[in-house]
Design a protein around this motif. Structure first.
Motif, PDB file in Angstrom:
ATOM      1  N   LEU A  59      15.119  -7.062   4.261  1.00 18.41           N
ATOM      2  CA  LEU A  59      15.299  -5.748   3.651  1.00 18.41           C
ATOM      3  C   LEU A  59      13.943  -5.096   3.411  1.00 18.41           C
ATOM      4  N   ASN A  60      13.956  -3.797   3.201  1.00 18.20           N
ATOM      5  CA  ASN A  60      12.784  -3.115   2.688  1.00 18.20           C
ATOM      6  C   ASN A  60      12.340  -3.814   1.404  1.00 18.20           C
ATOM      7  N   VAL A  61      11.026  -3.863   1.160  1.00 15.57           N
ATOM      8  CA  VAL A  61      10.512  -4.645   0.038  1.00 15.57           C
ATOM      9  C   VAL A  61      11.049  -4.158  -1.305  1.00 15.57           C
ATOM     10  N   ALA A  62      11.241  -2.853  -1.459  1.00 17.34           N
ATOM     11  CA  ALA A  62      11.776  -2.346  -2.725  1.00 17.34           C
ATOM     12  C   ALA A  62      13.233  -2.767  -2.897  1.00 17.34           C
ATOM     13  N   ALA A  63      14.005  -2.695  -1.812  1.00 16.76           N
ATOM     14  CA  ALA A  63      15.402  -3.139  -1.876  1.00 16.76           C
ATOM     15  C   ALA A  63      15.474  -4.641  -2.142  1.00 16.76           C
ATOM     16  N   ALA A  64      14.599  -5.385  -1.491  1.00 18.24           N
ATOM     17  CA  ALA A  64      14.585  -6.837  -1.691  1.00 18.24           C
ATOM     18  C   ALA A  64      14.252  -7.180  -3.139  1.00 18.24           C
ATOM     19  N   SER A  65      13.326  -6.428  -3.732  1.00 13.47           N
ATOM     20  CA  SER A  65      12.976  -6.695  -5.137  1.00 13.47           C
ATOM     21  C   SER A  65      14.184  -6.491  -6.033  1.00 13.47           C
ATOM     22  N   ALA A  66      14.967  -5.446  -5.764  1.00 13.93           N
ATOM     23  CA  ALA A  66      16.145  -5.165  -6.597  1.00 13.93           C
ATOM     24  C   ALA A  66      17.184  -6.274  -6.465  1.00 13.93           C
ATOM     25  N   VAL A  67      17.428  -6.736  -5.238  1.00 14.58           N
ATOM     26  CA  VAL A  67      18.401  -7.820  -5.025  1.00 14.58           C
ATOM     27  C   VAL A  67      17.945  -9.086  -5.750  1.00 14.58           C
ATOM     28  N   ALA A  68      16.668  -9.428  -5.578  1.00 15.94           N
ATOM     29  CA  ALA A  68      16.159 -10.656  -6.186  1.00 15.94           C
ATOM     30  C   ALA A  68      16.178 -10.575  -7.714  1.00 15.94           C
ATOM     31  N   LEU A  69      15.798  -9.430  -8.257  1.00 17.31           N
ATOM     32  CA  LEU A  69      15.791  -9.288  -9.706  1.00 17.31           C
ATOM     33  C   LEU A  69      17.207  -9.335 -10.276  1.00 17.31           C
ATOM     34  N   TRP A  70      18.153  -8.768  -9.557  1.00  9.37           N
ATOM     35  CA  TRP A  70      19.546  -8.837 -10.001  1.00  9.37           C
ATOM     36  C   TRP A  70      20.020 -10.285 -10.062  1.00  9.37           C
ATOM     37  N   GLU A  71      19.683 -11.052  -9.042  1.00  3.43           N
ATOM     38  CA  GLU A  71      20.097 -12.451  -8.997  1.00  3.43           C
ATOM     39  C   GLU A  71      19.407 -13.284 -10.080  1.00  3.43           C
ATOM     40  N   LEU A  72      18.152 -12.955 -10.385  1.00  4.93           N
ATOM     41  CA  LEU A  72      17.385 -13.782 -11.319  1.00  4.93           C
ATOM     42  C   LEU A  72      17.493 -13.337 -12.757  1.00  4.93           C
ATOM     43  N   ARG A  73      18.134 -12.211 -13.000  1.00  2.53           N
ATOM     44  CA  ARG A  73      18.228 -11.711 -14.372  1.00  2.53           C
ATOM     45  C   ARG A  73      18.929 -12.747 -15.250  1.00  2.53           C
ATOM     46  N   GLY A  74      18.388 -12.999 -16.398  1.00  2.00           N
ATOM     47  CA  GLY A  74      19.014 -13.879 -17.355  1.00  2.00           C
ATOM     48  C   GLY A  74      19.100 -15.335 -16.948  1.00  2.00           C
ATOM     49  N   SER A  75      18.426 -15.699 -15.848  1.00  3.08           N
ATOM     50  CA  SER A  75      18.519 -17.100 -15.389  1.00  3.08           C
ATOM     51  C   SER A  75      17.668 -18.003 -16.253  1.00  3.08           C
ATOM     52  N   MET A 115       7.037 -13.156  -6.098  1.00  7.01           N
ATOM     53  CA  MET A 115       5.932 -12.636  -5.298  1.00  7.01           C
ATOM     54  C   MET A 115       6.469 -11.825  -4.125  1.00  7.01           C
ATOM     55  N   LEU A 116       5.976 -10.590  -3.981  1.00  2.03           N
ATOM     56  CA  LEU A 116       6.412  -9.688  -2.913  1.00  2.03           C
ATOM     57  C   LEU A 116       5.205  -9.190  -2.131  1.00  2.03           C
ATOM     58  N   GLY A 117       5.352  -9.135  -0.794  1.00  3.85           N
ATOM     59  CA  GLY A 117       4.261  -8.672   0.056  1.00  3.85           C
ATOM     60  C   GLY A 117       4.571  -7.349   0.723  1.00  3.85           C
ATOM     61  N   ALA A 118       3.607  -6.873   1.489  1.00  2.00           N
ATOM     62  CA  ALA A 118       3.706  -5.566   2.131  1.00  2.00           C
ATOM     63  C   ALA A 118       4.744  -5.560   3.242  1.00  2.00           C
ATOM     64  N   GLU A 119       5.232  -4.352   3.554  1.00  2.00           N
ATOM     65  CA  GLU A 119       6.135  -4.186   4.691  1.00  2.00           C
ATOM     66  C   GLU A 119       5.442  -4.687   5.960  1.00  2.00           C
ATOM     67  N   GLY A 120       6.182  -5.369   6.802  1.00  8.83           N
ATOM     68  CA  GLY A 120       5.619  -5.825   8.075  1.00  8.83           C
ATOM     69  C   GLY A 120       4.880  -7.141   7.946  1.00  8.83           C
ATOM     70  N   ILE A 164       0.803  -1.220   0.000  1.00  8.89           N
ATOM     71  CA  ILE A 164       0.000   0.000   0.000  1.00  8.89           C
ATOM     72  C   ILE A 164       0.836   1.271   0.000  1.00  8.89           C
ATOM     73  N   ASP A 165       2.134   1.140   0.167  1.00 10.26           N
ATOM     74  CA  ASP A 165       3.017   2.307   0.157  1.00 10.26           C
ATOM     75  C   ASP A 165       3.371   2.661  -1.289  1.00 10.26           C
ATOM     76  N   HIS A 166       2.941   3.847  -1.716  1.00  9.85           N
ATOM     77  CA  HIS A 166       3.149   4.245  -3.109  1.00  9.85           C
ATOM     78  C   HIS A 166       4.631   4.399  -3.455  1.00  9.85           C
ATOM     79  N   THR A 167       5.430   4.808  -2.473  1.00  8.89           N
ATOM     80  CA  THR A 167       6.864   4.945  -2.712  1.00  8.89           C
ATOM     81  C   THR A 167       7.486   3.588  -3.024  1.00  8.89           C
ATOM     82  N   ASN A 168       7.114   2.567  -2.273  1.00  5.16           N
ATOM     83  CA  ASN A 168       7.635   1.231  -2.539  1.00  5.16           C
ATOM     84  C   ASN A 168       7.187   0.715  -3.899  1.00  5.16           C
ATOM     85  N   VAL A 169       5.936   0.962  -4.252  1.00  9.52           N
ATOM     86  CA  VAL A 169       5.451   0.513  -5.562  1.00  9.52           C
ATOM     87  C   VAL A 169       6.257   1.173  -6.679  1.00  9.52           C
TER      88      VAL A 169
END
Length: 267
Positions: free
Chosen positions: A251-267, A220-225, A127-132
């Motif tokens: 991690l914060n959900v936005a940071a976690a998304s970046a880490v996960a996407l970096w790891e999964l890129r091109g897999s 799949m990513l869920g809300a903070e908390g 629900i946090d627009h900044t995270n989205v």
């Protein structure tokens, strides 16, 4: 574009910008689709390039050359106002020069969004627009093919989401996802492995998950908390975690998304 200089905040032409929430813009002004607000010439330019149509543009005199450089239709009204008029209308100081009331495009179906996708991000009830907005920026920059958002997730076209995303909400295909029972069936039918990013004793480390070599992945990513719901976790084919150090569990959900996407890129 048609330049119209307006002196007062109560001018009827400025109704789209006057004390209206994004919910009102969606549901009251345009029942067939609604409006959203794009802020800054750069973001408006990206929206126009993506095929979105501005109903009008609101700009201060000093920023008019930036708006003049946009590829606006000749009949698009451009309202030029003083800074104090803009603040009266919006309730905040507009530092990025321009606002545009944009017509909302019709959302594509989930099947259309998934057609050529290999790696997609699924946002459940964030629900946090900044995270989205930050997740959309990560998705664009790190190679995700699409984003799917739950019915209760914050609106990617909300002004703050658009701004934080730097306009990448216009370049990453996205749409709304139905409830998990139907969503899981759709994703499986399209050949996606559902990977829930969550804390769990049974979770697979992210690098090990990548090594498994799944052809199509829905992250799949869920809300903070609260994180992902029980329904989401039940729908998942794998639970995946990012190994952490220093006594930090997540991690914060936005940071976690970046880490996960970096790891999964091109897999």
């Amino acid at each position: 574009m048609g330049i119209e200089r307006i002196e007062t905040a109560d001018d009827a032409r400025l109704a789209d910008y006057r004390d209206l929430t994004d919910v009102a813009l969606r549901r009251v002004l345009e029942p067939a689709g609604g409006l959203y607000i794009a802020e800054s010439a750069k973001v408006i330019a990206r929206a126009v390039a993506a095929g979105h149509r501005p109903r009008s543009v609101l700009v201060q005199e000093k920023w008019l050359p930036d708006v003049a450089a946009l590829a606006l239709a000749p009949d698009t009204p451009v309202y030029v106002v003083a800074a104090d008029v803009t603040e009266q209308l919006t309730g905040y100081a507009v530092h990025r020069g321009a606002l545009a009331a944009m017509h909302r495009p019709e959302l594509p179906s989930v099947a259309e969004v998934l057609e050529d996708a290999r790696l997609v991000v699924v946002l459940e009830d964030i629900i946090d627009h900044t995270n989205v907005g930050a997740i959309f920026r990560a998705a664009a920059g790190l190679g995700a093919d699409a984003v799917l958002v739950s019915a209760r997730c914050a609106d990617p076209l909300y002004r703050r989401s658009v701004r934080v995303s730097m306009g990448t909400v216009f370049q990453v295909p996205w749409t709304r996802l139905p409830a998990w029972g139907e969503a899981r069936s759709i994703l499986h039918r399209e050949g996606f492995h559902l990977a829930a990013l969550a804390l769990s004793d049974e979770a697979v480390p992210l690098d090990a998950f990548r090594a498994a070599g799944h052809e199509r992945v829905a992250l799949m990513l869920g809300a903070e908390g609260d994180g992902l719901s029980r329904a989401a976790l039940a729908a998942a084919d794998s639970v995946v975690t990012i190994p952490m150090a220093g006594g930090v569990d997540s991690l914060n959900v936005a940071a976690a998304s970046a880490v996960a996407l970096w790891e999964l890129r091109g897999s």
